[in-house]
Scaffold this active site. Structure first.
Site, PDB file in Angstrom:
ATOM      1  N   ARG A 197      -1.171  -9.952  13.290  1.00 45.64           N
ATOM      2  CA  ARG A 197      -1.630  -8.747  12.590  1.00 45.64           C
ATOM      3  C   ARG A 197      -2.586  -9.115  11.463  1.00 45.64           C
ATOM      4  O   ARG A 197      -3.562  -8.412  11.202  1.00 45.64           O
ATOM      5  CB  ARG A 197      -0.434  -7.951  12.052  1.00 45.64           C
ATOM      6  CG  ARG A 197       0.308  -7.218  13.157  1.00 45.64           C
ATOM      7  CD  ARG A 197       1.668  -6.705  12.745  1.00 45.64           C
ATOM      8  NE  ARG A 197       1.643  -5.821  11.611  1.00 45.64           N
ATOM      9  CZ  ARG A 197       2.705  -5.573  10.846  1.00 45.64           C
ATOM     10  NH1 ARG A 197       3.865  -6.157  11.099  1.00 45.64           N
ATOM     11  NH2 ARG A 197       2.612  -4.729   9.838  1.00 45.64           N
ATOM     12  N   LYS A 211       0.819  -1.215   0.000  1.00 49.24           N
ATOM     13  CA  LYS A 211       0.000   0.000   0.000  1.00 49.24           C
ATOM     14  C   LYS A 211       0.853   1.265   0.000  1.00 49.24           C
ATOM     15  O   LYS A 211       0.579   2.196  -0.750  1.00 49.24           O
ATOM     16  CB  LYS A 211      -0.948   0.019   1.207  1.00 49.24           C
ATOM     17  CG  LYS A 211      -1.969  -1.092   1.207  1.00 49.24           C
ATOM     18  CD  LYS A 211      -2.891  -1.033   2.404  1.00 49.24           C
ATOM     19  CE  LYS A 211      -2.214  -1.129   3.729  1.00 49.24           C
ATOM     20  NZ  LYS A 211      -1.643  -2.428   4.067  1.00 49.24           N
ATOM     21  N   ARG A 260      11.321  -7.005   5.153  1.00 44.97           N
ATOM     22  CA  ARG A 260      11.250  -5.587   5.496  1.00 44.97           C
ATOM     23  C   ARG A 260      11.774  -5.361   6.914  1.00 44.97           C
ATOM     24  O   ARG A 260      12.467  -4.389   7.186  1.00 44.97           O
ATOM     25  CB  ARG A 260       9.811  -5.079   5.360  1.00 44.97           C
ATOM     26  CG  ARG A 260       9.664  -3.578   5.617  1.00 44.97           C
ATOM     27  CD  ARG A 260       8.282  -3.094   5.279  1.00 44.97           C
ATOM     28  NE  ARG A 260       7.342  -3.338   6.361  1.00 44.97           N
ATOM     29  CZ  ARG A 260       6.041  -3.011   6.310  1.00 44.97           C
ATOM     30  NH1 ARG A 260       5.546  -2.458   5.225  1.00 44.97           N
ATOM     31  NH2 ARG A 260       5.251  -3.257   7.334  1.00 44.97           N
ATOM     32  N   ARG A 319      11.798  -2.387  12.015  1.00 45.99           N
ATOM     33  CA  ARG A 319      10.472  -2.385  12.632  1.00 45.99           C
ATOM     34  C   ARG A 319      10.272  -3.675  13.422  1.00 45.99           C
ATOM     35  O   ARG A 319      10.340  -4.768  12.870  1.00 45.99           O
ATOM     36  CB  ARG A 319       9.371  -2.268  11.554  1.00 45.99           C
ATOM     37  CG  ARG A 319       9.221  -0.873  11.025  1.00 45.99           C
ATOM     38  CD  ARG A 319       8.091  -0.761  10.025  1.00 45.99           C
ATOM     39  NE  ARG A 319       6.818  -1.236  10.549  1.00 45.99           N
ATOM     40  CZ  ARG A 319       5.668  -1.041   9.936  1.00 45.99           C
ATOM     41  NH1 ARG A 319       5.623  -0.387   8.797  1.00 45.99           N
ATOM     42  NH2 ARG A 319       4.550  -1.507  10.465  1.00 45.99           N
ATOM     43  N   ARG A 360     -10.959   1.592   8.937  1.00 48.54           N
ATOM     44  CA  ARG A 360     -10.510   0.245   9.301  1.00 48.54           C
ATOM     45  C   ARG A 360     -11.669  -0.635   9.755  1.00 48.54           C
ATOM     46  O   ARG A 360     -11.491  -1.824   9.944  1.00 48.54           O
ATOM     47  CB  ARG A 360      -9.468   0.305  10.410  1.00 48.54           C
ATOM     48  CG  ARG A 360      -8.161   0.852   9.913  1.00 48.54           C
ATOM     49  CD  ARG A 360      -7.094   0.775  10.983  1.00 48.54           C
ATOM     50  NE  ARG A 360      -5.923   1.483  10.515  1.00 48.54           N
ATOM     51  CZ  ARG A 360      -4.704   1.014  10.578  1.00 48.54           C
ATOM     52  NH1 ARG A 360      -4.485  -0.165  11.086  1.00 48.54           N
ATOM     53  NH2 ARG A 360      -3.694   1.720  10.135  1.00 48.54           N
TER      54      ARG A 360
END
Length: 190
Positions: free
Chosen positions: A146, A14, A128, A134, A89
């Site tokens: 998640r 995204k 990533r 992260r 959301r």
């Protein structure tokens, strides 16, 4: 006015595709996380209201977030359109967004859903996590949790927007530019 939501699970691309869409269509980027931080830093009434909830460890209510989105839209009267990032959301947020956009005599034009299989997303996020640092991208069980959150709370939005004939699924696996072209084809067909 072109108003779009780029939709998909964590790691679907995204962020990458949003940047390209913003540039091509000259859209204003609405990130509710950015708006929340800016309103809090500026000490606005909505920012102060949000602080009350955040300081108690509670989620900021939808009406406060919608107020921030509305303030941002009012500040951009010449915008060609908006791309929504991280919002809505939930179906309740989507319904509130529809009402608020109606106040501007506009609506969501299209919801583009980047569709990627979970195992591919896990690989992407773990990769990533190695480069970004992260923490939420470094543990497979956290990543899979998640996805469960996404499937339970956010994925029902696909059905909500499908009922309005606004949801279009787009294959999110492949070359970045090919995915971008697929997204643009859907937008240009409006």
């Amino acid at each position: 006015m072109l108003n779009l939501i780029l939709f998909g699970p964590p790691g679907a691309g995204k962020g990458t595709q949003s940047e390209k869409l913003i540039s091509k269509y000259q859209l204003c980027h609405i990130s509710t996380g950015d708006l929340l931080r800016a309103e809090r830093a500026a000490g606005t009434p909505l920012g102060n209201q949000a602080n009350e909830f955040i300081s108690k460890g509670e989620l900021v209510p939808d009406e406060v977030v919608i107020g921030m989105v509305k303030n941002f839209m009012v500040s951009k009267p010449d915008a060609a359109g908006f791309i929504f990032d991280g919002f809505p959301r939930t179906i309740a947020q989507a319904e509130a967004l529809d009402v608020m956009l109606g106040d501007f005599n506009t609506s969501i034009s299209i919801v583009l859903g980047l569709e990627v299989e979970e195992d591919e997303l896990v690989k992407r996020l773990l990769l990533r996590g190695q480069s970004s640092g992260r923490v939420d991208d470094q543990d497979e069980s956290t990543i899979r949790n998640r996805f469960k959150e996404y499937q339970n709370k956010t994925l029902p939005l696909a059905g909500f927007y499908n009922q309005q004939s606004k949801y279009v699924g787009v294959q999110g696996i492949g070359e970045i530019d090919a995915i971008f072209e697929s997204l643009c084809e859907q937008i240009d067909s409006l």
